[in-house]
Design an enzyme around this catalytic site. Sequence first.
Site, mmCIF file in Angstrom:
data_model
loop_
_atom_site.group_PDB
_atom_site.id
_atom_site.type_symbol
_atom_site.label_atom_id
_atom_site.label_comp_id
_atom_site.label_asym_id
_atom_site.label_seq_id
_atom_site.Cartn_x
_atom_site.Cartn_y
_atom_site.Cartn_z
ATOM 1 N N ASP A 146 103.089 26.464 39.393
ATOM 2 C CA ASP A 146 102.704 25.407 38.480
ATOM 3 C C ASP A 146 103.458 24.119 38.813
ATOM 4 O O ASP A 146 104.588 24.145 39.324
ATOM 5 C CB ASP A 146 103.006 25.825 37.038
ATOM 6 C CG ASP A 146 102.486 24.832 36.022
ATOM 7 O OD1 ASP A 146 101.300 24.924 35.667
ATOM 8 O OD2 ASP A 146 103.262 23.948 35.576
ATOM 9 N N HIS B 134 97.579 24.977 31.109
ATOM 10 C CA HIS B 134 98.060 25.410 32.417
ATOM 11 C C HIS B 134 97.491 26.785 32.778
ATOM 12 O O HIS B 134 97.110 27.031 33.926
ATOM 13 C CB HIS B 134 99.591 25.468 32.424
ATOM 14 C CG HIS B 134 100.239 24.128 32.302
ATOM 15 N ND1 HIS B 134 100.820 23.482 33.372
ATOM 16 C CD2 HIS B 134 100.385 23.296 31.241
ATOM 17 C CE1 HIS B 134 101.307 22.308 32.968
ATOM 18 N NE2 HIS B 134 101.053 22.185 31.675
#
Length: 466
Positions: free
Chosen positions: A117, A20
């Site tokens: 995210d 990520h």
Amino acid sequence: MSASESHAHVALLPSAGMGHLTPFLRLAALLACNDVMVTLIITRPAVSLAESQLLSRFRSSLPQVKLVDLHLLPLDPTTVNSSDPFWLRFEAIRRSSHLLSPLILSLEPPLSAFVLDMTLISPVIPVTHALSLPSFIFFTSSVKMLSFFSYLPTASFSDHDDLSIPGISPIPRSSIPPLLLMPDSLFANIFFQDSANLAKLDGVLINSFKNLEPETIEAINGGEILRKLIPPVFDIGPFMPCEFENVDNGNSVVTPLKWLDEQPQDSVVYVSFGSRTAMKRDQVREIGDGLLKSGCRFLWIVKDKSVDRDEEEEVEEIVGRELIAKLKKNGLVVKTWVDQRQILGHRSVGGFVSHCGWNSVTEAAWYGVRILAWPQHGDQRINADVVEKSGLGVWEEKWGWGQEVKGEEIGKRIKDMMNDESLKKSAEQLRDAAREAVGDGGTSHVALQRLIGEWKKKKMNTSATA
């Protein structure tokens, strides 16, 4: 109007794990190079040593990007059904999301947009909506996985049937992440909560491009059903690798790059299963046996623990000293974090045995390196399907979740991949398409400029009403 008033100002909030963090940092660099003011919100402390080191290099390389720390509230692991340190961190960020409001209000100049995210949608959306701040997610996987994610609220998982999503090829039940089939798991709770709130976002940023996923991108852009479930999608990839990712291997006599320099062109198969996949010892040794049986030169990155801070044993102990002695004759086995972009971009590397994490897929596409897909968990079987359909690689679909694969079969599949000239040519064509997509007038370049234009328009409207 001053320069700060005319430029869009965007805050980025990544989640835990290199899978990520890395694409978020690449996105930050891309935006900064396109005259966007970027604030990167970093959750502290980091889970892995690799994350901390990457952030340190990023801070030094791109001082124009402002880094702001968000110190998380403590999380009692007994309150959630997971022992995965990265998923526990996702949950800690979610439970600390209310701390974002004063942080956002303190930023100058005021933000044009907030990019979060994909694992943080449902707790962060109320914060940004209360501040009338446009919200986007950066979806750190494939467009096909995004389609699956968007369809979750309406999906029903039978024991035998494939999941049919209008406009795209069916997703077999065997490709659905197993944790999603466990309703009480933390993974399932997060995904089902967030997918139900996807339509509340102003847009989705994704590291993909038209030639890699033509069917799914067309289904999202033109398909009425998917368009109702997903806000506007900006396919702005593949992200070009950045200099801040350079890894210093110290004064080691034999580093991966030095070893690769000594090998013939397109002769080496690179074997890596990402930053989080820790395989059982028996499977590790079957891989070693398979590499021997393939007859190919190889660079193999061995990982024994899901979090690098827990790594203690030497590679000889993990693989076995007798097997290591045999492997050294034709390859290099290392147990350290490497700069994957430098490896995939090296002239001697001709193939990649990969778990199909999305960063690895897009990096292989950028360099035109064919893939033997061996998914391990999460979105990786769905991504492996993208790899095979795009012509970037091959996928042995019968290698199921957690199934031990014998060395003889591994060796045969590696040898077949490395000898497949048509696959090599197909991967090289995809490389050319990737570079065309991000070049002037390319599909991804146009999508990026459209996105930045929207942010600038929001900035000007806010300044006019202030």
